[in-house]
Design an enzyme around this catalytic site. Structure first.
Site, short mmCIF file in Angstrom:
data_model
loop_
_atom_site.label_atom_id
_atom_site.label_comp_id
_atom_site.label_asym_id
_atom_site.label_seq_id
_atom_site.Cartn_x
_atom_site.Cartn_y
_atom_site.Cartn_z
N GLY A 147 0.12 2.96 32.48
CA GLY A 147 -1.28 3.19 32.84
C GLY A 147 -2.10 1.95 33.14
O GLY A 147 -3.03 2.01 33.94
N GLU A 186 -4.97 -2.42 28.00
CA GLU A 186 -4.71 -0.97 28.00
C GLU A 186 -5.59 -0.29 29.05
O GLU A 186 -6.66 -0.77 29.39
CB GLU A 186 -5.06 -0.38 26.63
CG GLU A 186 -3.92 0.19 25.83
CD GLU A 186 -3.17 1.36 26.43
OE1 GLU A 186 -3.16 1.56 27.66
OE2 GLU A 186 -2.55 2.08 25.64
N ASP A 187 -5.12 0.88 29.50
CA ASP A 187 -5.97 1.65 30.42
C ASP A 187 -7.05 2.39 29.66
O ASP A 187 -8.22 2.38 30.05
CB ASP A 187 -5.11 2.63 31.26
CG ASP A 187 -4.21 3.52 30.43
OD1 ASP A 187 -4.15 3.37 29.19
OD2 ASP A 187 -3.54 4.39 31.03
N ASP A 238 -7.77 6.69 23.62
CA ASP A 238 -8.18 8.09 23.50
C ASP A 238 -8.19 8.44 22.01
O ASP A 238 -9.16 8.17 21.31
CB ASP A 238 -7.19 8.92 24.32
CG ASP A 238 -7.48 10.41 24.33
OD1 ASP A 238 -8.64 10.80 24.17
OD2 ASP A 238 -6.53 11.19 24.52
N PHE A 292 -10.57 14.57 30.61
CA PHE A 292 -9.35 13.99 31.18
C PHE A 292 -9.64 13.33 32.52
O PHE A 292 -10.24 13.94 33.40
CB PHE A 292 -8.28 15.06 31.33
CG PHE A 292 -6.93 14.50 31.66
CD1 PHE A 292 -6.16 13.89 30.68
CD2 PHE A 292 -6.44 14.56 32.95
CE1 PHE A 292 -4.92 13.35 30.98
CE2 PHE A 292 -5.20 14.02 33.27
CZ PHE A 292 -4.44 13.42 32.28
N VAL A 293 -9.21 12.08 32.66
CA VAL A 293 -9.45 11.35 33.90
C VAL A 293 -8.15 10.84 34.50
O VAL A 293 -7.14 10.68 33.81
CB VAL A 293 -10.41 10.14 33.67
CG1 VAL A 293 -11.81 10.61 33.28
CG2 VAL A 293 -9.85 9.19 32.61
N ARG A 319 -1.93 7.90 39.91
CA ARG A 319 -2.09 6.52 39.44
C ARG A 319 -2.56 5.58 40.54
O ARG A 319 -3.18 4.56 40.29
CB ARG A 319 -0.75 5.98 38.91
CG ARG A 319 -0.25 6.66 37.65
CD ARG A 319 0.87 5.82 37.04
NE ARG A 319 1.64 6.53 36.04
CZ ARG A 319 1.32 6.64 34.76
NH1 ARG A 319 0.20 6.11 34.32
NH2 ARG A 319 2.10 7.30 33.91
#
Ligand code: IMP
Ligand code: MG
Length: 178
Positions: free
Chosen positions: A46, A100-101, A104, A154-155, A167
């Site tokens: 990610g 990190e992306d 969560d 959610f994205v 992606r």
């Protein structure tokens, strides 16, 4: 609107907003780590776009390394975290900047921090493009640099995927609830 598999997504954070914010974070890291030579540790898959754009703006001497961790299936965190690509680089004595992306539930980052705790690293700093504060389930995760705090939705895009797709999108999109 964009359709990926069975879901629709709408624009959320534009590519230019992201680029602007990534530059701000890089500028801050360049100041905070002046005189140091950290290792940027990218969390695959990610973070690959954020990682690439971020390190291009870094002016201090630095190195890169990658680790692959997996927890998501579909739009839900599976809760089971596994390392898919082991950390083979020698991080001994180095200052680590984890890239990190998104944070969560925080379980992936908690797991990664436990791996790094076993290495003789000098320090661990976290840079996450996104965070979902309402979804956080674990304490003690210091997010030193955060691009955007977002709602618990959610994205996809800019590295983030829905079952492997999306992606490559240069901007971030949010799922459109049916
Ligand atoms: P956590 O362990 O629940 O914090 O999840 C972290 C990982 O799940 C992130 O590194 C992402 O790869 C993935 N993830 C979490 N939220 C989303 C999302 O909204 N879209 C896509 N992937 C996500
Ligand atoms: Mg990730």
């Amino acid at each position: 609107m964009i359709r990926i598999l069975d879901r629709n997504f709408v624009p959320y954070i534009s590519a230019s907003e992201i680029q602007h914010r990534v530059k701000e974070i890089a500028d801050k890291i360049n100041v905070d780590f002046a005189g140091e030579s950290p290792i940027f540790l990218g969390v695959l898959n990610g973070a690959f776009m954020f990682f690439s754009d971020l390190v291009k703006q870094i002016t201090i001497p630095s190195q890169v390394a990658f680790i692959k961790i997996s927890s998501y299936q579909g739009t839900q965190s599976s809760g089971k975290i596994t390392a898919k690509v082991e950390l083979t680089d020698d991080l001994t004595g180095k200052r680590i900047i984890v890239v990190e992306d998104i944070v969560d539930t925080g379980r992936s980052m908690e797991y990664l921090l436990s791996i790094l705790a076993e290495k003789q690293v000098a320090s661990v700093t976290i840079a996450s493009l996104l965070q979902k504060p309402e979804a956080l389930e674990v304490d003690g995760i210091p997010l030193d640099y955060v691009g955007f705090s977002i709602q618990n939705q959610f994205v996809i895009g800019y590295g983030l995927d829905y079952n492997g797709f999306g992606r490559n999108l240069p901007g971030i999109y949010v799922v459109k609830e049916i």
